[in-house]
Design a protein around this motif. Sequence first.
Motif, PDB file in Angstrom:
ATOM      1  N   THR A  96      33.992  16.573 -25.834  1.00 45.68           N
ATOM      2  CA  THR A  96      35.390  16.326 -25.484  1.00 45.68           C
ATOM      3  C   THR A  96      35.861  17.336 -24.439  1.00 45.68           C
ATOM      4  OG1 THR A  96      36.203  17.737 -27.280  1.00 45.68           O
ATOM      5  CG2 THR A  96      35.891  15.404 -27.777  1.00 45.68           C
ATOM      6  N   GLY A  97      36.763  16.892 -23.578  1.00 45.48           N
ATOM      7  CA  GLY A  97      37.372  17.789 -22.606  1.00 45.48           C
ATOM      8  C   GLY A  97      36.395  18.451 -21.667  1.00 45.48           C
ATOM      9  N   GLY A  98      35.367  17.711 -21.237  1.00 48.15           N
ATOM     10  CA  GLY A  98      34.341  18.292 -20.397  1.00 48.15           C
ATOM     11  C   GLY A  98      34.862  18.851 -19.088  1.00 48.15           C
ATOM     12  N   GLU A  99      35.939  18.270 -18.557  1.00 43.05           N
ATOM     13  CA  GLU A  99      36.453  18.710 -17.259  1.00 43.05           C
ATOM     14  C   GLU A  99      37.015  20.125 -17.297  1.00 43.05           C
ATOM     15  OE1 GLU A  99      39.645  16.713 -19.595  1.00 43.05           O
ATOM     16  OE2 GLU A  99      37.591  16.186 -19.030  1.00 43.05           O
ATOM     17  N   THR A 100      37.338  20.636 -18.476  1.00 40.86           N
ATOM     18  CA  THR A 100      37.884  21.995 -18.586  1.00 40.86           C
ATOM     19  C   THR A 100      36.886  22.982 -19.187  1.00 40.86           C
ATOM     20  OG1 THR A 100      38.832  21.587 -20.798  1.00 40.86           O
ATOM     21  CG2 THR A 100      40.214  21.057 -18.884  1.00 40.86           C
ATOM     22  N   LEU A 101      35.652  22.544 -19.444  1.00 41.22           N
ATOM     23  CA  LEU A 101      34.693  23.413 -20.126  1.00 41.22           C
ATOM     24  C   LEU A 101      34.441  24.702 -19.355  1.00 41.22           C
ATOM     25  CD1 LEU A 101      32.757  23.834 -22.502  1.00 41.22           C
ATOM     26  CD2 LEU A 101      30.995  22.645 -21.179  1.00 41.22           C
ATOM     27  N   GLY A 102      34.338  24.607 -18.034  1.00 38.51           N
ATOM     28  CA  GLY A 102      34.076  25.799 -17.239  1.00 38.51           C
ATOM     29  C   GLY A 102      35.139  26.872 -17.392  1.00 38.51           C
ATOM     30  N   ASP A 103      36.376  26.464 -17.688  1.00 37.57           N
ATOM     31  CA  ASP A 103      37.482  27.416 -17.834  1.00 37.57           C
ATOM     32  C   ASP A 103      37.636  27.919 -19.264  1.00 37.57           C
ATOM     33  OD1 ASP A 103      38.202  27.130 -15.129  1.00 37.57           O
ATOM     34  OD2 ASP A 103      39.350  25.308 -15.591  1.00 37.57           O
ATOM     35  N   THR A 104      37.096  27.166 -20.245  1.00 34.32           N
ATOM     36  CA  THR A 104      37.368  27.487 -21.646  1.00 34.32           C
ATOM     37  C   THR A 104      36.151  27.944 -22.426  1.00 34.32           C
ATOM     38  OG1 THR A 104      37.058  25.143 -22.222  1.00 34.32           O
ATOM     39  CG2 THR A 104      39.318  25.875 -21.769  1.00 34.32           C
ATOM     40  N   ILE A 105      34.965  27.886 -21.825  1.00 35.08           N
ATOM     41  CA  ILE A 105      33.746  28.238 -22.555  1.00 35.08           C
ATOM     42  C   ILE A 105      33.735  29.722 -22.926  1.00 35.08           C
ATOM     43  CG2 ILE A 105      32.406  28.682 -20.450  1.00 35.08           C
ATOM     44  CD1 ILE A 105      30.005  27.404 -21.937  1.00 35.08           C
ATOM     45  N   LYS A 106      33.338  30.001 -24.169  1.00 38.91           N
ATOM     46  CA  LYS A 106      33.248  31.376 -24.658  1.00 38.91           C
ATOM     47  C   LYS A 106      31.822  31.762 -25.041  1.00 38.91           C
ATOM     48  CE  LYS A 106      37.913  31.552 -26.720  1.00 38.91           C
ATOM     49  NZ  LYS A 106      38.651  31.756 -28.002  1.00 38.91           N
ATOM     50  N   SER A 107      31.023  30.787 -25.470  1.00 39.96           N
ATOM     51  CA  SER A 107      29.671  31.056 -25.943  1.00 39.96           C
ATOM     52  C   SER A 107      28.684  30.148 -25.215  1.00 39.96           C
ATOM     53  CB  SER A 107      29.564  30.822 -27.458  1.00 39.96           C
ATOM     54  OG  SER A 107      30.497  31.618 -28.159  1.00 39.96           O
ATOM     55  N   ARG A 108      27.444  30.603 -25.096  1.00 41.44           N
ATOM     56  CA  ARG A 108      26.430  29.834 -24.352  1.00 41.44           C
ATOM     57  C   ARG A 108      25.132  29.727 -25.151  1.00 41.44           C
ATOM     58  NH1 ARG A 108      28.119  29.150 -19.058  1.00 41.44           N
ATOM     59  NH2 ARG A 108      29.976  30.367 -18.515  1.00 41.44           N
ATOM     60  N   PRO A 109      25.186  29.100 -26.322  1.00 38.87           N
ATOM     61  CA  PRO A 109      23.960  28.927 -27.099  1.00 38.87           C
ATOM     62  C   PRO A 109      23.108  27.798 -26.526  1.00 38.87           C
ATOM     63  CG  PRO A 109      25.753  27.775 -28.155  1.00 38.87           C
ATOM     64  CD  PRO A 109      26.348  28.498 -26.970  1.00 38.87           C
ATOM     65  N   PRO A 110      21.810  27.738 -26.836  1.00 40.46           N
ATOM     66  CA  PRO A 110      21.019  26.574 -26.472  1.00 40.46           C
ATOM     67  C   PRO A 110      21.507  25.344 -27.235  1.00 40.46           C
ATOM     68  CG  PRO A 110      19.769  28.024 -27.912  1.00 40.46           C
ATOM     69  CD  PRO A 110      21.023  28.755 -27.555  1.00 40.46           C
ATOM     70  N   VAL A 111      21.468  24.202 -26.581  1.00 42.03           N
ATOM     71  CA  VAL A 111      21.993  22.960 -27.154  1.00 42.03           C
ATOM     72  C   VAL A 111      20.929  21.873 -27.068  1.00 42.03           C
ATOM     73  CG1 VAL A 111      23.775  21.168 -26.985  1.00 42.03           C
ATOM     74  CG2 VAL A 111      24.356  23.564 -26.481  1.00 42.03           C
ATOM     75  N   LEU A 112      20.775  21.110 -28.138  1.00 40.66           N
ATOM     76  CA  LEU A 112      19.940  19.909 -28.152  1.00 40.66           C
ATOM     77  C   LEU A 112      20.818  18.713 -28.455  1.00 40.66           C
ATOM     78  CD1 LEU A 112      17.196  18.372 -28.201  1.00 40.66           C
ATOM     79  CD2 LEU A 112      17.119  18.859 -30.666  1.00 40.66           C
ATOM     80  N   LEU A 113      20.755  17.695 -27.598  1.00 42.30           N
ATOM     81  CA  LEU A 113      21.477  16.447 -27.809  1.00 42.30           C
ATOM     82  C   LEU A 113      20.467  15.330 -28.055  1.00 42.30           C
ATOM     83  CD1 LEU A 113      24.091  16.679 -24.907  1.00 42.30           C
ATOM     84  CD2 LEU A 113      24.397  17.366 -27.297  1.00 42.30           C
ATOM     85  N   VAL A 114      20.700  14.545 -29.103  1.00 46.44           N
ATOM     86  CA  VAL A 114      19.811  13.439 -29.464  1.00 46.44           C
ATOM     87  C   VAL A 114      20.644  12.177 -29.621  1.00 46.44           C
ATOM     88  CG1 VAL A 114      18.125  12.573 -31.137  1.00 46.44           C
ATOM     89  CG2 VAL A 114      18.257  15.031 -30.667  1.00 46.44           C
TER      90      VAL A 114
END
Length: 232
Positions: A143-161
Motif C-alpha cells: 500500500t502507498g507505494g508512491e510515498t515509500l521512498g519518503d516514509t521507509i524506516k527499515s530495509r530488511p530482505p523481502v520475499l514476495l510469493v
Amino acid sequence: MSTPLSGPRLPPTASGPPGRLVILCHGYGADGNDLISLGPHWQKLMPDAAFVAPNAPQPCAMGGTGYQWFPITRTDPTETERGVTVATPVLEEFIKAELSHYQLTQDRLALVGFSQGTMMALHIGLRGDINPAAIVGFSGTLTGGETLGDTIKSRPPVLLVHGDADNMIPPTAMYSAAQTMGRVGLGVQWHISQGVGHGIGPDGLSLAGHFLSDAFAGRFKGMQSGEAVPDA
C-alpha cells in the motif's frame, strides 16, 4: 485504549528459550489458525523459533467467525492505505510485547503475511517502529507505494510469493510491489507459483522457509533487488 491481540502459537521444537520469533498475519476473514499451520513446515529449518499468529482486531465485516485488520474497499486505494495505517499501532504493540516476553531483539524477528496480512507486514516492517530480520508476503500487495521512498524506516530482505491463477489479487500486484521496493534500494526476491490461486502452494511454502532461515543467518546482506527465485 486498544484491545490486546491474541491468537494461536507454536513453541520451539528445540529445548530452551526461543532464539527467533515469527509473527504470522492472516488474511481478510480468516483468523490466526489459518496461518499458524505454516509453522510445522518450517520448524526443521528453525527449531528454535516460536511462531505466533494473532487474530486481527476487528470481526470481519462480511460476517462469519473470522477477523479483519481493516475494512476492505476495492474502489479507493487511499482507503486501503488509511486502513493499514490505523491498524498498525495495535499490531506493533503486540509485536513489541511478544519480543519482550521472549526477551528477543528485533533482529530475531520475522514478519509473514497472507493477502491483507501481507499489506500489514510490509507496512509495519518497512515504515513502522519494527525493524525485522525479514518479511515474507504471500498473495498480497504494497500500500502507498508512491510515498515509500519518503516514509521507509527499515530495509530488511523481502520475499514476495504469488499464485499465477490468483483472481482476487492479481500477480501484477506482486510485480508492482517488487519494482517499487527495488527502486528505493530494498533487497527483494519474488516467486510465481504455477497453477496456484489465492493461496499458498508447496513451492512457495518451501521457498519461504529457506528464505527465513537464511535471513536470520544474515545471508542476504548483499542481496540485490528484483531477484526471481527458482522453483523449490
